[in-house]
Scaffold this active site. Sequence first.
Site, PDB file in Angstrom:
ATOM      1  N   HIS A  20       1.044  -1.195   0.110  1.00 50.94           N
ATOM      2  CA  HIS A  20       0.010  -0.189  -0.053  1.00 50.94           C
ATOM      3  C   HIS A  20       1.012   1.276  -0.007  1.00 50.94           C
ATOM      4  CE1 HIS A  20      -2.703   2.886   1.944  1.00 50.94           C
ATOM      5  NE2 HIS A  20      -3.731   2.374   1.675  1.00 50.94           N
ATOM      6  N   ASP A  54       3.328  -4.456   8.011  1.00 49.58           N
ATOM      7  CA  ASP A  54       2.013  -3.719   7.868  1.00 49.58           C
ATOM      8  C   ASP A  54       0.925  -4.486   8.051  1.00 49.58           C
ATOM      9  OD1 ASP A  54      -0.161  -2.435   6.946  1.00 49.58           O
ATOM     10  OD2 ASP A  54       0.712  -1.508   5.280  1.00 49.58           O
ATOM     11  N   GLN A  89      -4.306  -5.025   7.239  1.00 53.06           N
ATOM     12  CA  GLN A  89      -5.471  -5.828   6.915  1.00 53.06           C
ATOM     13  C   GLN A  89      -5.487  -7.115   7.435  1.00 53.06           C
ATOM     14  OE1 GLN A  89      -7.616  -4.852   4.860  1.00 53.06           O
ATOM     15  NE2 GLN A  89      -7.133  -3.098   3.901  1.00 53.06           N
ATOM     16  N   LYS A 133     -10.383  -0.085  10.972  1.00 49.26           N
ATOM     17  CA  LYS A 133     -10.694  -1.225  10.064  1.00 49.26           C
ATOM     18  C   LYS A 133     -10.969  -2.488  11.090  1.00 49.26           C
ATOM     19  CE  LYS A 133      -7.081  -0.164   6.585  1.00 49.26           C
ATOM     20  NZ  LYS A 133      -7.784   0.542   5.556  1.00 49.26           N
ATOM     21  N   CYS A 166      -4.838   2.732  -3.580  1.00 49.22           N
ATOM     22  CA  CYS A 166      -3.838   3.297  -2.964  1.00 49.22           C
ATOM     23  C   CYS A 166      -2.377   2.122  -3.085  1.00 49.22           C
ATOM     24  CB  CYS A 166      -3.632   3.375  -1.614  1.00 49.22           C
ATOM     25  SG  CYS A 166      -4.976   4.749  -1.102  1.00 49.22           S
TER      26      CYS A 166
HETATM   27  N1  7TS Z   1      -1.574  -0.736   4.671  1.00 47.54           N
HETATM   28  C1  7TS Z   1      -2.508  -1.455   4.242  1.00 47.54           C
HETATM   29  C2  7TS Z   1      -2.465  -3.051   3.620  1.00 47.54           C
HETATM   30  C3  7TS Z   1      -3.877  -0.758   3.947  1.00 47.54           C
HETATM   31  O1  7TS Z   1      -4.807  -1.585   3.358  1.00 47.54           O
HETATM   32  C4  7TS Z   1      -4.088   0.571   4.249  1.00 47.54           C
HETATM   33  C5  7TS Z   1      -5.550   0.871   4.089  1.00 47.54           C
HETATM   34  C6  7TS Z   1      -3.167   1.369   4.893  1.00 47.54           C
HETATM   35  C7  7TS Z   1      -1.776   0.497   5.132  1.00 47.54           C
HETATM   36  C8  7TS Z   1      -3.246   2.358   5.588  1.00 47.54           C
HETATM   37  O2  7TS Z   1      -4.174   2.730   6.493  1.00 47.54           O
HETATM   38  P1  7TS Z   1      -4.701   4.050   7.285  1.00 47.54           P
HETATM   39  O3  7TS Z   1      -5.569   3.654   8.080  1.00 47.54           O
HETATM   40  O4  7TS Z   1      -3.495   4.603   7.714  1.00 47.54           O
HETATM   41  O5  7TS Z   1      -5.335   4.754   6.050  1.00 47.54           O
HETATM   42  N2  7TS Z   1      -6.059   0.575   2.867  1.00 47.54           N
HETATM   43  C9  7TS Z   1      -7.272   1.319   2.358  1.00 47.54           C
HETATM   44  C10 7TS Z   1      -7.911   0.567   1.492  1.00 47.54           C
HETATM   45  O6  7TS Z   1      -7.701  -0.379   0.980  1.00 47.54           O
HETATM   46  N3  7TS Z   1      -8.830   1.347   1.073  1.00 47.54           N
HETATM   47  O7  7TS Z   1      -8.803   2.281   1.883  1.00 47.54           O
HETATM   48  C11 7TS Z   1      -7.775   2.318   2.637  1.00 47.54           C
END
Ligand code: 7TS
Length: 410
Positions: free
Chosen positions: A124, A201, A204, A227, A367
């Site tokens: 990501h 990371d 997910q 999430k 992303c």
């Molecule tokens: N890493 C992964 C694997 C992700 O899926 C996401 C967010 C992030 C980092 C970043 O998370 P945040 O909470 O800092 O934004 N993924 C997604 C997505 O797949 N669609 O919207 C956000």
Amino acid sequence: MEQIISLLDVKKDFPIFKQKVNGKPLVYLDSAATSQKPIDVLNTLEEYYKEYNSNVFRAIHTLGEKATEKYEEARKKVASFINSSPKEIIFTRNTTESINLVVRTWGKANIKKDDTILLTEMEHHSNLVPWLMLAKEQNAKISYIPITEEGLLDIKKSQELISKKPKILALTHISNVLGTINPIKELIQLAHRNNVAVLVDAAQSVPHMKVDVKDLDADFLAFSGHKMFGPTGIGVLFGKRKLLESIEPLYGGGEMIKEVFYTHATWNDVPHKFEAGTPHIAGAIGLGAAIDYLQKIGMQNIFEHNQKLTEYALNKLKQVKGIKIYGPLDSKLRNGVISFNLADIHPHDLSTVLDEEGIAIRSGHACAMPLHDKLGITASARVSFHVYNTFEDVDKLILALEKARKVFRL
Ligand code: 7TS
């Protein structure tokens, strides 16, 4: 002991499903972007603001003490949820901030000219762009573990690249596009044998499966509260205590200090030295309630539920004419996320047609632009599941995709 309850009962715990979207019952297939919130979490937030809203650590009064106690109780819940200690849990805004914190502190101190940062081709932007920025500043290099045709990490290449001793391996546990579950335990072992630090990371994975940082032996691990049924604006960085103690704080300000003089300052103990200023108190307490809820259902139940839905959806989707599915076709190798394209319908158009049916999916590059380039596409449609999804939701998705085929005269 985690209590086992019927997964089919849980939709009623999430008030959002009481309303209709475009006149239809909501079918929410975008939990990888953010999950819905159970009533327990919403009540916990309301309780904080209505009953003991106060700042933490600084007040001696009753409300301040209660807020501090609840905030630290939330940290303990997070720690035990991933099998670590509260001293190793830093509250941040989200996964993105957690990763940037590592990059700016540990990264800046340890990665120098000509050093290598090892990532994977399925990251990501959150676990890619901060490293690109650091590499540019430090004149360091970035290598990528390639993915195979099937959307798995190329293990042979991983071994080769890790044996070249990069400074850090930073990789996703589960891909937010391909759904692939990466064999991170094995990769961490390999990295440590080569003296390579590892950042995971887990944005997910932590919401969907039991993640045990001790068992994995991860050095750093990042995830987001929103999430996993928690509020937005609260995230977590786990770091091994010794590592956290060895690095400088990122932000200076209130509560991260021990002593301050006009000429210099000394730092508070971990984890507080990384939490400058008033934190997201309600967010942390709400995340604690989200963890209680996840544990009530049971992480193994959640994992199995999502696996069953993924398998069911993959089998149904494969039968839709003109569909191209990305990532492993064996549902055991992935979890909760399926990206696809339907003939030459733009994913945004597809999403609009599905939205008319009350079905929320993600469309675009998720992303992960370099990964989309690698797949030879600019955008994809993505469905992602959590505990409130049912086989019926998948059936509705398939009917709506058939409708889209008609609308676009396929
Ligand atoms: N890493 C992964 C694997 C992700 O899926 C996401 C967010 C992030 C980092 C970043 O998370 P945040 O909470 O800092 O934004 N993924 C997604 C997505 O797949 N669609 O919207 C956000």
